[in-house]
Design an enzyme around this catalytic site. Structure first.
Site, PDB file in Angstrom:
ATOM      1  CB  CYS A   1      -0.914  -0.026   1.223  1.00 52.39           C
ATOM      2  SG  CYS A   1      -1.830   1.490   1.512  1.00 52.39           S
TER       3      CYS A   1
ATOM      4  CB  CYS B   1       0.469   1.575   4.238  1.00 53.68           C
ATOM      5  SG  CYS B   1      -1.258   1.068   4.249  1.00 53.68           S
TER       6      CYS B   1
END
Length: 137
Positions: free
Chosen positions: A66, A69
């Site tokens: 991600c 993230c």
């Protein structure tokens, strides 16, 4: 390299897990209040600790693939140094698939106080995260 962040790896595999498995250069955790869940059992144990010790905590549910993230994780680690009374936990949803099956968006942050989940934040935003941490510390 994981910048001095203590790994929660079980040592049974050669691949790195948790914070070390992100491949990011992360700030050092100076207070020892940042932990990484590298398996379902590890995350379950950390949740039991959070619920029993009653001190404020935040869990960052993320994923190594991600991009958002990866952008917020260094700030999350740095903020652990600014809030030494808070427990910080990073849990990769791919390493803890059973205990994170309720997570639908990464990153997701869960905030705990007195052993109970009291707040949730979706997405990144260093200032938003700082404000929530300040509110719950």
């Amino acid at each position: 390299m994981a910048g001095g962040v203590g790994g929660g790896g079980d040592g049974a595999t050669s691949s790195k897990k948790g914070l070390e498995g992100t491949g990011l250069d992360l700030p050092e955790n100076r207070h020892g209040n940042l932990k990484s869940a590298s398996s379902d059992q590890n995350l379950k144990d950390l949740l039991v600790q959070i619920k029993s010790c009653k001190s404020p905590a935040v869990i960052n549910y993320g994923a190594s693939w991600c991009r958002v993230c990866s952008q917020i994780l260094p700030a999350f680690c740095q903020l652990s140094n600014s809030f030494p009374k808070l427990s910080f936990v990073y849990a990769d949803i791919d390493e803890c698939p059973e205990t994170t099956q309720h997570i639908r968006y990464t990153p997701t942050f869960h905030f705990y106080r007195d052993g109970e989940r009291v707040d949730e934040m979706f997405g990144a935003g260093e200032e938003r995260l700082h404000d929530r941490l300040w509110l719950h510390s």
